[in-house]
Motif scaffolding. Structure first.
Motif, short mmCIF file in Angstrom:
data_model
loop_
_atom_site.label_atom_id
_atom_site.label_comp_id
_atom_site.label_asym_id
_atom_site.label_seq_id
_atom_site.Cartn_x
_atom_site.Cartn_y
_atom_site.Cartn_z
N LEU A 306 0.84 -1.20 0.00
CA LEU A 306 0.00 0.00 0.00
C LEU A 306 0.87 1.25 0.00
CD1 LEU A 306 -2.75 -0.97 2.60
CD2 LEU A 306 -2.90 -1.05 0.10
N PRO A 307 0.42 2.32 -0.66
CA PRO A 307 1.19 3.58 -0.61
C PRO A 307 1.30 4.09 0.82
CG PRO A 307 -0.50 3.63 -2.33
CD PRO A 307 -0.77 2.41 -1.52
N ALA A 308 2.43 4.68 1.14
CA ALA A 308 2.68 5.16 2.51
C ALA A 308 1.98 6.49 2.73
CB ALA A 308 4.18 5.32 2.74
N PHE A 309 1.18 6.56 3.80
CA PHE A 309 0.56 7.80 4.23
C PHE A 309 1.04 8.13 5.64
CE2 PHE A 309 -3.18 6.73 1.28
CZ PHE A 309 -2.58 7.41 0.23
N GLU A 310 0.78 9.36 6.07
CA GLU A 310 1.32 9.83 7.35
C GLU A 310 0.86 8.97 8.51
OE1 GLU A 310 1.41 13.92 10.07
OE2 GLU A 310 0.45 13.89 8.10
N ASN A 311 -0.42 8.60 8.56
CA ASN A 311 -0.95 7.86 9.71
C ASN A 311 -1.09 6.37 9.44
OD1 ASN A 311 -1.24 10.22 11.27
ND2 ASN A 311 -3.18 10.69 10.27
N ARG A 312 -0.60 5.89 8.29
CA ARG A 312 -0.74 4.48 7.98
C ARG A 312 0.34 3.68 8.73
NH1 ARG A 312 -2.00 3.35 2.08
NH2 ARG A 312 -4.10 3.64 2.94
N VAL A 313 -0.08 2.56 9.28
CA VAL A 313 0.85 1.70 10.02
C VAL A 313 1.84 1.07 9.03
CG1 VAL A 313 1.07 -0.34 11.48
CG2 VAL A 313 -0.86 1.22 11.79
N PRO A 314 3.16 1.21 9.27
CA PRO A 314 4.13 0.60 8.35
C PRO A 314 4.10 -0.92 8.46
CG PRO A 314 5.25 1.51 10.27
CD PRO A 314 3.81 1.93 10.37
N THR A 315 4.36 -1.58 7.35
CA THR A 315 4.37 -3.03 7.30
C THR A 315 5.63 -3.52 6.60
OG1 THR A 315 3.09 -2.98 5.24
CG2 THR A 315 1.85 -3.26 7.30
#
Length: 446
Positions: A306-315
């Motif tokens: 998934l594209p990285a967003f500010e509040n997205r949990v990194p995986t």
């Protein structure tokens, strides 16, 4: 003790730094020295106008007295204290145990020294990661192995030729010319090979991104895109050639295979659907697989792309074949799968190979500075056979997520201690250790 309860201590430290007597400060703000003494020993809470008056008299903002050292500095000191305990030898732990409860006092009295401790902690962390990368490459890199073999072979040839010239007495003029020509050609080859080897080692020391295989080239290409392919969200194929593309044909072949599978998974799991499921269930591959009607491995790969967003949990993501060789790696801070050689056999990725089609969910703690915990999902699945006679091929997939980004508090007994590889793992009594660690102290005899 809560940080707000230490306001009196900060007032006392600030007054001492300013060289003010307790009676003089009390007179300035209009209270008795006895009352100020109670405040400074945290026996009286303080706020409102009195706090503002004290801050003005001490020449600081009120927040400096109520909040103390800035949060990043305090977090860095706490991490450094935890790392010191984790890296100490068991017999010496009591001697090196830091006074973690006085971290804020230390930061308030000596902010420069506190910042230096945190900076050294960050430097140690960076060096440990570099050691992991260099050890991984120097121990298993096929290019390095071939280069060293070439240098040693050339040295052996030169030594043999020199021995013949030195030990055979008179030699026919034609044969002597041939030996001299061989010496010259071998010396030229040795010079070129040595120069290439030195240049390669220099590049390894400066960067972890030295590429020596098509798989590494594909991983570097994906890393430059943050392991996301936004073109697939629009039904388009990313450009594999040209500027910013892949240089070699084998790398383009590998990338095309990965992109085609990712495009099919993006069509089955549109970004809008994935975001709705994440908002409701979090980054749970089981919920995504059930909602989209796909297998667990496909859901893990989709979450990791998934594209990285500010509040997205990194995986992070790691994939291996039935032999255990890593065929894909998306690292995270604190969890970087090795490029070469075998990884830690305790990873849920390898445990899944023992039980195909059985989902595994574990909390793992990666050894490091600081130690980091991750929630890992893993499953091993047979790949689709092209014919009835085709051999069964198994692929294991592991998705890992930083635990601090999730609302989960596991029991200590549920946490599985793992490493990257044995050579750089400091877990002394690991049942899966294959070889000694180069960062552990040798046990003292007697």
């Amino acid at each position: 003790m809560p940080r707000s309860a230490l306001t009196g201590t900060r007032i006392r430290e600030r007054r001492t730094l300013e060289g003010l007597k307790q009676a003089d400060l009390a007179r300035t703000v209009g209270i008795s020295p006895a009352y100020l003494n109670l405040i400074e020993h945290n026996r009286r809470r303080i706020g409102g106008k009195l706090l503002v008056d004290l801050a003005r008299a001490l020449g600081v903002e009120p927040s400096v007295l109520t909040e103390g050292a800035d949060v990043p500095l305090m977090e860095g000191l706490q991490d450094a204290a935890g790392n010191g305990l984790a890296s100490a030898r068991p017999g010496r732990r009591a001697a090196v145990e830091p006074e973690a409860e006085r971290a804020e006092e230390f930061a308030g009295r000596f902010p420069g020294w506190a910042a230096l401790v945190v900076a050294q902690r960050d430097r140690i962390t960076a060096l440990e990661r570099r050691i992991e990368a260099l050890n991984d490459r120097l121990a298993h890199d096929p290019f390095l192995s071939d280069s060293l073999h070439e240098v040693l072979s050339t040295v052996t040839a030169i030594r043999s030729t020199a021995g013949i010239l030195n030990g055979m007495g008179e030699i026919d003029r034609d044969w002597q010319a041939r030996f001299h020509r061989n010496l010259y050609e071998d010396s030229q080859r040795l010079a070129q090979g040595s120069q290439a080897l030195v240049s390669y080692l220099d590049s390894v020391g400066q960067s972890e991104d030295t590429l020596s295989s098509p798989l590494e080239e594909v991983e570097a290409w994906l890393a430059a895109r943050d392991f996301a392919l936004p073109e697939l969200e629009r039904g388009m194929m990313p450009e594999l050639t040209g500027e910013g593309g892949l240089r070699s044909a084998p790398a383009r072949q590998l990338a095309r295979k990965w992109v085609l599978r990712a495009r099919a998974e993006a069509e089955k799991m549109p970004l809008s659907m994935v975001e709705e499921l994440i908002a409701e269930h979090g980054p749970d591959p089981a919920a995504l697989a059930q909602g989209a009607g796909v297998d667990l491995a496909a859901a893990m790969r989709r979450l990791a792309s998934l594209p990285a967003f500010e509040n997205r949990v990194p995986t992070g993501l790691a994939i291996c074949d039935g032999s255990g060789a890593l065929t894909y790696r998306k690292p995270l801070d604190g969890f970087a799968p090795p490029r070469f050689g075998a990884a830690c056999p305790l990873w849920p990725l390898y445990q899944a190979l023992l039980r195909p089609m059985v989902p595994i969910r574990r909390v793992v703690e990666q050894q490091g500075q600081p130690a980091r915990r991750f929630l890992a999902y893993a499953i091993a699945q047979p790949q689709r056979a092209e014919s009835f006679e085709a051999p069964e091929v198994v692929e294991a997939t592991m998705l890992f997520i930083p635990l601090e980004r999730l609302d989960i508090t596991p029991r200590e007994a549920e946490v599985l201690g793992v490493g990257t590889s044995c050579r750089v793992c400091a877990r002394m009594n690991c049942p899966a250790r294959r070889e000694p660690s180069m960062i552990l102290e040798e046990p003292e005899e007697g």
